[in-house]
Scaffold this motif. Structure first.
Motif, mmCIF file in Angstrom:
data_model
loop_
_atom_site.group_PDB
_atom_site.id
_atom_site.type_symbol
_atom_site.label_atom_id
_atom_site.label_comp_id
_atom_site.label_asym_id
_atom_site.label_seq_id
_atom_site.Cartn_x
_atom_site.Cartn_y
_atom_site.Cartn_z
ATOM 1 N N ASP A 65 0.820 -1.200 0.000
ATOM 2 C CA ASP A 65 0.000 0.000 0.000
ATOM 3 C C ASP A 65 0.862 1.261 0.000
ATOM 4 O OD1 ASP A 65 0.865 0.424 2.616
ATOM 5 O OD2 ASP A 65 -0.988 -0.292 3.519
ATOM 6 N N PHE A 66 0.176 2.416 -0.159
ATOM 7 C CA PHE A 66 0.868 3.692 -0.333
ATOM 8 C C PHE A 66 1.824 3.976 0.818
ATOM 9 C CE2 PHE A 66 1.201 8.322 -0.038
ATOM 10 C CZ PHE A 66 1.475 8.680 -1.355
ATOM 11 N N ALA A 67 1.380 3.763 2.046
ATOM 12 C CA ALA A 67 2.222 4.058 3.207
ATOM 13 C C ALA A 67 3.486 3.206 3.202
ATOM 14 C CB ALA A 67 1.435 3.830 4.490
ATOM 15 N N ALA A 68 3.347 1.918 2.883
ATOM 16 C CA ALA A 68 4.512 1.027 2.866
ATOM 17 C C ALA A 68 5.472 1.402 1.746
ATOM 18 C CB ALA A 68 4.059 -0.416 2.712
ATOM 19 N N ARG A 69 4.942 1.805 0.595
ATOM 20 C CA ARG A 69 5.791 2.122 -0.547
ATOM 21 C C ARG A 69 6.585 3.408 -0.354
ATOM 22 N NH1 ARG A 69 2.491 3.227 -4.775
ATOM 23 N NH2 ARG A 69 0.536 2.673 -3.765
ATOM 24 N N GLN A 70 6.179 4.249 0.570
ATOM 25 C CA GLN A 70 6.906 5.490 0.799
ATOM 26 C C GLN A 70 8.327 5.238 1.296
ATOM 27 O OE1 GLN A 70 3.969 7.526 3.333
ATOM 28 N NE2 GLN A 70 3.861 9.102 1.756
ATOM 29 N N SER A 71 8.576 4.058 1.859
ATOM 30 C CA SER A 71 9.906 3.759 2.393
ATOM 31 C C SER A 71 10.726 2.856 1.470
ATOM 32 C CB SER A 71 9.779 3.090 3.764
ATOM 33 O OG SER A 71 9.078 1.861 3.657
ATOM 34 N N ILE A 72 10.194 2.528 0.272
ATOM 35 C CA ILE A 72 10.901 1.665 -0.669
ATOM 36 C C ILE A 72 11.694 2.514 -1.662
ATOM 37 C CG2 ILE A 72 10.650 -0.055 -2.505
ATOM 38 C CD1 ILE A 72 8.122 -1.040 -1.147
ATOM 39 N N ALA A 73 13.001 2.292 -1.766
ATOM 40 C CA ALA A 73 13.874 2.911 -2.777
ATOM 41 C C ALA A 73 13.674 4.419 -2.857
ATOM 42 C CB ALA A 73 13.623 2.252 -4.133
ATOM 43 N N THR A 74 13.723 5.096 -1.725
ATOM 44 C CA THR A 74 13.407 6.527 -1.709
ATOM 45 C C THR A 74 14.385 7.367 -2.536
ATOM 46 O OG1 THR A 74 14.610 6.711 0.387
ATOM 47 C CG2 THR A 74 12.225 6.404 0.508
ATOM 48 N N ASP A 75 15.679 7.067 -2.456
ATOM 49 C CA ASP A 75 16.669 7.834 -3.218
ATOM 50 C C ASP A 75 16.466 7.646 -4.720
ATOM 51 O OD1 ASP A 75 17.755 8.745 -0.878
ATOM 52 O OD2 ASP A 75 19.413 7.317 -0.857
ATOM 53 N N ALA A 76 16.234 6.400 -5.123
ATOM 54 C CA ALA A 76 16.019 6.118 -6.535
ATOM 55 C C ALA A 76 14.763 6.820 -7.043
ATOM 56 C CB ALA A 76 15.909 4.614 -6.765
ATOM 57 N N LYS A 77 13.688 6.791 -6.259
ATOM 58 C CA LYS A 77 12.450 7.450 -6.671
ATOM 59 C C LYS A 77 12.645 8.950 -6.796
ATOM 60 C CE LYS A 77 9.307 3.986 -4.772
ATOM 61 N NZ LYS A 77 8.299 3.697 -3.735
ATOM 62 N N ARG A 79 15.420 10.488 -7.649
ATOM 63 C CA ARG A 79 16.161 10.726 -8.891
ATOM 64 C C ARG A 79 15.266 10.539 -10.113
ATOM 65 N NH1 ARG A 79 21.772 7.485 -8.576
ATOM 66 N NH2 ARG A 79 21.847 8.262 -10.741
ATOM 67 N N ILE A 80 14.427 9.527 -10.080
ATOM 68 C CA ILE A 80 13.497 9.296 -11.191
ATOM 69 C C ILE A 80 12.501 10.445 -11.293
ATOM 70 C CG2 ILE A 80 11.604 7.808 -11.987
ATOM 71 C CD1 ILE A 80 13.238 5.448 -10.769
ATOM 72 N N GLY A 81 11.980 10.889 -10.148
ATOM 73 C CA GLY A 81 11.045 12.004 -10.152
ATOM 74 C C GLY A 81 11.658 13.275 -10.689
ATOM 75 N N ARG A 82 12.899 13.543 -10.321
ATOM 76 C CA ARG A 82 13.591 14.745 -10.801
ATOM 77 C C ARG A 82 13.798 14.682 -12.318
ATOM 78 N NH1 ARG A 82 16.751 18.333 -8.003
ATOM 79 N NH2 ARG A 82 16.862 16.922 -6.216
ATOM 80 N N ALA A 83 14.238 13.516 -12.817
ATOM 81 C CA ALA A 83 14.463 13.366 -14.261
ATOM 82 C C ALA A 83 13.154 13.501 -15.035
ATOM 83 C CB ALA A 83 15.114 12.013 -14.547
ATOM 84 N N ALA A 84 12.082 12.927 -14.503
ATOM 85 C CA ALA A 84 10.779 13.015 -15.177
ATOM 86 C C ALA A 84 10.252 14.440 -15.167
ATOM 87 C CB ALA A 84 9.787 12.073 -14.509
#
Length: 250
Positions: A65-77, A79-84
């Motif tokens: 769920d959304f709450a659990a996913r907030q702690s998965i691969a935060t640095d990678a996300k 970087r992906i968000g910035r590039a997008a």
């Protein structure tokens, strides 16, 4: 061979080869195909893998769920968000899907950017509150609490009225053969609607989503224009090139 031993071998094969073919596994382990299929069914029910025709593929951990996913691969996300975010052009109209990576995209949009963001995710809209140059259109509908997004007929109808330049799509699995997938039927429908209403489809793909498969298909792999990813596997990148899908390294 004990069931626990069979399961361990199946998971080892899945981790090493990226797939399990039931017939091949049966021959390799000296077991019947029916035994392997039964193991795959039981393991799929426990969320350990995703069954496909003839075998199984890795299940995406992004089904949490959304709450659990907030702690998965935060640095990678991030970087992906910035590039997008750098792909959003002044004057454009874009869909931004729900999800934790999409939230990072919204966070990295410049406050003086003059653009319109259409989203069915309250969390994305909140990230844009302090960006006065961005017009925010919030799509309503039934709140799907697992992903904190609006779904249902009302949301699909509102999305169909838009003609966007790009949809920035979140998925729980992206696979060259099995396409874009997610964990919920209604959510898949909304994602398909956004793709249909957009000229381009940019998929935000953190590592746990690449070559993974979830139960509900959104669209074929070829529906993707660009995948924003962090160091995707060579095999995946080669498949993307063959399909005419661009890879943007975050």
């Amino acid at each position: 061979m004990l069931a626990s031993q069979r399961r361990a071998l199946i998971l080892e094969t899945l981790a090493r080869e990226g797939q399990v073919v039931a017939k091949v596994a049966a021959e390799r382990f000296g077991l019947s195909v029916d035994t392997i299929r039964r193991d795959l069914r039981e393991m799929a029910a426990e969320g350990l893998l995703q069954r496909v025709h003839g075998g199984a593929l890795p299940a995406s951990p992004a089904l949490a769920d959304f709450a659990a996913r907030q702690s998965i691969a935060t640095d990678a996300k991030d970087r992906i968000g910035r590039a997008a975010a750098a792909l959003v052009r002044p004057g454009s109209v874009v869909f931004v899907d729900g999800g934790t990576t999409a939230g990072r995209l919204a966070r990295h949009l410049p406050p003086d950017l003059a653009a319109t963001v259409v989203t069915h995710a309250p969390s994305v809209a909140l990230e844009l509150l302090d960006k006065p140059g961005i017009e925010v259109v919030l799509v309503g509908g039934r709140l799907f609490r697992h992903s904190v997004v609006a779904v249902g007929a009302a949301a699909a109808a509102a999305i169909a009225e838009v003609r966007a330049d790009t949809v920035f799509l979140g998925v729980t699995g992206i696979h060259p053969e099995h396409g874009l997938t997610t964990g919920d039927y209604e959510e898949a429908r909304i994602k398909r609607a956004m793709i249909a209403a957009s000229a381009d489809c940019v998929v935000l793909a953190s590592a746990e989503k690449i070559a993974a498969v979830s139960p509900w298909r959104i669209a074929p792999f070829e529906a993707t224009t660009t995948v924003v990813a962090l160091d995707p596997p060579e095999e995946f990148a080669a498949a993307a090139a063959r399909a005419g899908v661009q890879i943007l390294a975050a």
